[in-house]
Motif scaffolding. Sequence first.
Motif, PDB file in Angstrom:
ATOM      1  N   GLY A  19      -6.234  -6.293  -9.701  1.00 23.93           N
ATOM      2  CA  GLY A  19      -6.058  -5.304 -10.603  1.00 23.93           C
ATOM      3  C   GLY A  19      -6.183  -3.976  -9.982  1.00 23.93           C
ATOM      4  N   LYS A  20      -6.327  -3.528  -9.080  1.00 23.04           N
ATOM      5  CA  LYS A  20      -6.386  -2.267  -8.359  1.00 23.04           C
ATOM      6  C   LYS A  20      -4.950  -1.702  -8.418  1.00 23.04           C
ATOM      7  CE  LYS A  20     -10.402  -3.300  -5.328  1.00 23.04           C
ATOM      8  NZ  LYS A  20     -10.877  -3.353  -3.970  1.00 23.04           N
ATOM      9  N   LEU A  21      -3.922  -2.443  -8.286  1.00 27.91           N
ATOM     10  CA  LEU A  21      -2.609  -2.158  -8.368  1.00 27.91           C
ATOM     11  C   LEU A  21      -2.067  -2.916  -9.480  1.00 27.91           C
ATOM     12  CD1 LEU A  21      -1.480  -2.176  -4.685  1.00 27.91           C
ATOM     13  CD2 LEU A  21      -1.919  -0.333  -5.729  1.00 27.91           C
ATOM     14  N   SER A  22      -1.620  -2.289 -10.310  1.00 23.86           N
ATOM     15  CA  SER A  22      -1.085  -2.734 -11.728  1.00 23.86           C
ATOM     16  C   SER A  22       0.403  -2.986 -11.792  1.00 23.86           C
ATOM     17  CB  SER A  22      -1.426  -1.843 -13.038  1.00 23.86           C
ATOM     18  OG  SER A  22      -0.814  -0.501 -12.870  1.00 23.86           O
ATOM     19  N   ALA A  23       0.797  -4.050 -12.616  1.00 21.64           N
ATOM     20  CA  ALA A  23       2.091  -4.490 -12.755  1.00 21.64           C
ATOM     21  C   ALA A  23       2.921  -3.243 -13.196  1.00 21.64           C
ATOM     22  CB  ALA A  23       2.286  -5.504 -13.847  1.00 21.64           C
ATOM     23  N   GLY A  24       4.266  -3.330 -12.348  1.00 19.49           N
ATOM     24  CA  GLY A  24       5.190  -2.138 -12.540  1.00 19.49           C
ATOM     25  C   GLY A  24       4.716  -0.709 -11.791  1.00 19.49           C
ATOM     26  N   GLN A  25       3.460  -1.042 -11.118  1.00 14.22           N
ATOM     27  CA  GLN A  25       3.158   0.315 -10.572  1.00 14.22           C
ATOM     28  C   GLN A  25       4.156   0.524  -9.155  1.00 14.22           C
ATOM     29  OE1 GLN A  25      -1.016   0.648  -9.858  1.00 14.22           O
ATOM     30  NE2 GLN A  25      -0.708   2.304  -8.223  1.00 14.22           N
ATOM     31  N   ARG A  26       4.485   1.635  -8.892  1.00  6.97           N
ATOM     32  CA  ARG A  26       5.288   2.087  -7.751  1.00  6.97           C
ATOM     33  C   ARG A  26       4.348   2.268  -6.547  1.00  6.97           C
ATOM     34  NH1 ARG A  26      10.020   6.604  -7.055  1.00  6.97           N
ATOM     35  NH2 ARG A  26      10.736   6.005  -5.031  1.00  6.97           N
ATOM     36  N   LEU A  27       4.918   1.525  -5.445  1.00  6.96           N
ATOM     37  CA  LEU A  27       4.062   1.506  -4.076  1.00  6.96           C
ATOM     38  C   LEU A  27       4.682   2.475  -3.250  1.00  6.96           C
ATOM     39  CD1 LEU A  27       4.093  -2.379  -3.675  1.00  6.96           C
ATOM     40  CD2 LEU A  27       2.108  -1.142  -4.443  1.00  6.96           C
ATOM     41  N   PRO A  28       3.840   2.910  -2.411  1.00  9.83           N
ATOM     42  CA  PRO A  28       4.136   4.086  -1.388  1.00  9.83           C
ATOM     43  C   PRO A  28       5.479   3.525  -0.558  1.00  9.83           C
ATOM     44  CG  PRO A  28       1.902   3.430  -1.098  1.00  9.83           C
ATOM     45  CD  PRO A  28       2.590   2.503  -1.882  1.00  9.83           C
ATOM     46  N   SER A  29       6.301   4.377  -0.287  1.00 13.14           N
ATOM     47  CA  SER A  29       7.424   4.112   0.456  1.00 13.14           C
ATOM     48  C   SER A  29       7.089   3.448   2.127  1.00 13.14           C
ATOM     49  CB  SER A  29       8.473   5.519   0.645  1.00 13.14           C
ATOM     50  OG  SER A  29       7.638   6.372   1.720  1.00 13.14           O
ATOM     51  N   ILE A  30       8.237   2.946   2.542  1.00 16.17           N
ATOM     52  CA  ILE A  30       7.803   2.294   3.890  1.00 16.17           C
ATOM     53  C   ILE A  30       7.145   3.355   5.065  1.00 16.17           C
ATOM     54  CG2 ILE A  30       8.957   1.405   5.936  1.00 16.17           C
ATOM     55  CD1 ILE A  30      10.929  -0.215   3.970  1.00 16.17           C
ATOM     56  N   ARG A  31       7.843   4.804   5.000  1.00 18.89           N
ATOM     57  CA  ARG A  31       7.461   5.928   5.715  1.00 18.89           C
ATOM     58  C   ARG A  31       5.925   6.032   5.573  1.00 18.89           C
ATOM     59  NH1 ARG A  31      11.080   7.566   9.273  1.00 18.89           N
ATOM     60  NH2 ARG A  31      13.248   7.144   8.936  1.00 18.89           N
ATOM     61  N   VAL A  32       5.610   6.212   4.233  1.00 16.75           N
ATOM     62  CA  VAL A  32       4.482   6.795   3.793  1.00 16.75           C
ATOM     63  C   VAL A  32       3.315   5.607   3.754  1.00 16.75           C
ATOM     64  CG1 VAL A  32       3.029   7.232   1.707  1.00 16.75           C
ATOM     65  CG2 VAL A  32       5.211   8.465   2.106  1.00 16.75           C
ATOM     66  N   LEU A  33       3.599   4.352   3.760  1.00 16.15           N
ATOM     67  CA  LEU A  33       2.655   3.111   4.129  1.00 16.15           C
ATOM     68  C   LEU A  33       2.564   3.127   5.518  1.00 16.15           C
ATOM     69  CD1 LEU A  33       1.424   0.580   2.767  1.00 16.15           C
ATOM     70  CD2 LEU A  33       3.442  -0.681   3.646  1.00 16.15           C
ATOM     71  N   ALA A  34       3.525   3.381   6.302  1.00 17.60           N
ATOM     72  CA  ALA A  34       3.310   3.314   7.962  1.00 17.60           C
ATOM     73  C   ALA A  34       2.410   4.500   8.334  1.00 17.60           C
ATOM     74  CB  ALA A  34       4.553   3.387   8.496  1.00 17.60           C
ATOM     75  N   ARG A  35       2.695   5.676   7.559  1.00 18.62           N
ATOM     76  CA  ARG A  35       1.593   6.654   8.276  1.00 18.62           C
ATOM     77  C   ARG A  35       0.349   6.491   7.476  1.00 18.62           C
ATOM     78  NH1 ARG A  35       4.828  10.288   6.164  1.00 18.62           N
ATOM     79  NH2 ARG A  35       3.695  10.647   4.226  1.00 18.62           N
ATOM     80  N   GLN A  36       0.081   5.977   6.342  1.00 18.41           N
ATOM     81  CA  GLN A  36      -1.254   5.564   5.734  1.00 18.41           C
ATOM     82  C   GLN A  36      -2.117   4.778   6.483  1.00 18.41           C
ATOM     83  OE1 GLN A  36      -0.318   4.419   1.823  1.00 18.41           O
ATOM     84  NE2 GLN A  36      -0.497   6.571   0.759  1.00 18.41           N
ATOM     85  N   HIS A  37      -1.394   3.711   7.123  1.00 11.80           N
ATOM     86  CA  HIS A  37      -2.137   2.443   7.935  1.00 11.80           C
ATOM     87  C   HIS A  37      -2.264   2.770   9.421  1.00 11.80           C
ATOM     88  CE1 HIS A  37      -3.253   0.263   4.002  1.00 11.80           C
ATOM     89  NE2 HIS A  37      -2.170   0.736   3.650  1.00 11.80           N
ATOM     90  N   PHE A  66       7.752  -2.025  -6.009  1.00 11.48           N
ATOM     91  CA  PHE A  66       6.989  -2.077  -7.378  1.00 11.48           C
ATOM     92  C   PHE A  66       6.296  -3.442  -7.239  1.00 11.48           C
ATOM     93  CE2 PHE A  66      10.537   0.725  -8.043  1.00 11.48           C
ATOM     94  CZ  PHE A  66       9.887   1.834  -8.788  1.00 11.48           C
ATOM     95  N   VAL A  67       4.868  -3.471  -8.072  1.00 11.38           N
ATOM     96  CA  VAL A  67       4.366  -4.344  -8.420  1.00 11.38           C
ATOM     97  C   VAL A  67       4.911  -5.282  -9.329  1.00 11.38           C
ATOM     98  CG1 VAL A  67       1.985  -5.306  -9.026  1.00 11.38           C
ATOM     99  CG2 VAL A  67       2.160  -3.244  -7.579  1.00 11.38           C
ATOM    100  N   CYS A  68       5.358  -6.738  -9.381  1.00 16.77           N
ATOM    101  CA  CYS A  68       5.868  -7.540  -9.897  1.00 16.77           C
ATOM    102  C   CYS A  68       4.742  -7.558 -11.383  1.00 16.77           C
ATOM    103  CB  CYS A  68       5.948  -8.784  -9.451  1.00 16.77           C
ATOM    104  SG  CYS A  68       7.510  -8.804  -8.266  1.00 16.77           S
ATOM    105  N   HIS A  69       5.759  -7.868 -12.370  1.00 20.07           N
ATOM    106  CA  HIS A  69       4.920  -8.601 -13.644  1.00 20.07           C
ATOM    107  C   HIS A  69       4.749  -9.809 -13.610  1.00 20.07           C
ATOM    108  CE1 HIS A  69       5.370  -4.495 -15.830  1.00 20.07           C
ATOM    109  NE2 HIS A  69       6.697  -4.437 -15.070  1.00 20.07           N
TER     110      HIS A  69
END
Length: 470
Positions: A19-37, A66-69
């Motif tokens: 539940g830390k990421l809720s349904a419908g929540q937008r996730l980081p873009s691929i570039r942002v995800l790669a940079r974050q990790h 987006f996180v699925c419902h």
Amino acid sequence: MNAKYQQLAAGIRNDIHQGKLSAGQRLPSIRVLARQHGVSLTTAIKSYEWLEAQGDILAAPKSGFFVCHRAPDLHTPRFPAFDPQATPVDNAALIAEVRRGAQEATHVPLGTVMLAASCLPLDELQLSLTRAARRAPQSAAGYGPQAGEPALRQALSRHFADDGLALLPDDLLITNGCMPALNLALLAVSQPGDTIAVPSPCYSGQLQLLASLGRRVLEIPCHAHGMDLDRLEACLAEGVVRVALLTGNHYNPLGFCLSPQDKQRVAALAARHRCVVIEDDVFGECGHGGPRPLPIKAWDTEGWVIWCGSFSKTLAPGYRIGWCAPGRSLAALATLHLSGMLAVNAPLQLALADFLNRGAYRRHLHRLQPQLSAQVDSLRQAVLHHFPTGSRVSQPVGGYALWVQLPPGGDGLALYRAAREQGIGLVPGAAFSARGLYRDCLRLNAGNPWSEQLKQAVTTLGRLARGQLA
């Protein structure tokens, strides 16, 4: 499967399921995800593709991910509602029988929650043993420091600090595993006849320990994602208990992880009511992805939490090396430790210090997390496929135990005894309660890589369970 992108995907999936990421929540873009990790674009892309294939996220053209419902999982176990009452552990004989049976070497290993040898870095451990023996050949000639080898306590302190938990080496006692640490803590802060609050269902080994010490238990109801803290708070406010034996991370047998807010609340309740919380964190490093969740101890500002752990569930069960951070109970535990244990195996302590210091343990944990996730998922899917219609299975976010609830009319204890005759180990739900609860449940071990032998064993268990309902 590429371990790096599986590890990244497992961490995101874990956040979704908690539940830390809720349904419908937008996730980081691929570039942002790669940079974050700190990973490549290819690894980030594969992580999202895997999550999309699992139904956890949705890719919306020109909009992002987006996180699925998700509909509620209809296959997770249901838990009985009850009022907590102090009771003796009257089923200790059953627990002892079941624990002996679960360890029979000839049985398919679905009973004792333990990693297969193939999951362990045995060659790396042997290297550390050799290095430690060469550096300190005299270590086997004496008992060593009462609190444990300074090298190991220093290495553990640095390891915990990397995960965000600040403990000095002098805050730690080295023990012969986690269960002896729990035993020390219970002896230090309670007396025979005292009542100890525990989650329900409660790990059978803890119930057996409490019975051997003459303690009564107060079972606090659990649900799929935690325990009823309102009930716990009411019992503390009424003065019914002054000691609680709890787990914040990857609770055995359900696999849940308390939220940071719930952990903070437990620590605050302990301080407010002057209640000692003995925290069993033996599965704390057995997450299925992402950073290690902090234990309740991280929110303990007044020393009321005695934090206990070991290497037994992640690295080397046979080494029997654990630790505890006793807080304000340090002096009492140190005295009992000296009288009861005298010392812990010094060569093994030094070997584990070497293993930690050269980064081998951290690398092992990074490899282990996605492996555990895959093993748990394979066993869960097999149970849902082969067990009777209406069976329910837990969805652990960590650890490698599965809690199975049979349909109405199912009997976990009868299934345990029938399975033993077929050479299959498991633990019946009746061993996890002093109140006679969970007779329709059982626990399975997912500590082994999926194999044809396990598939055949689960198929046999399903056939035996269906036979109960015929």
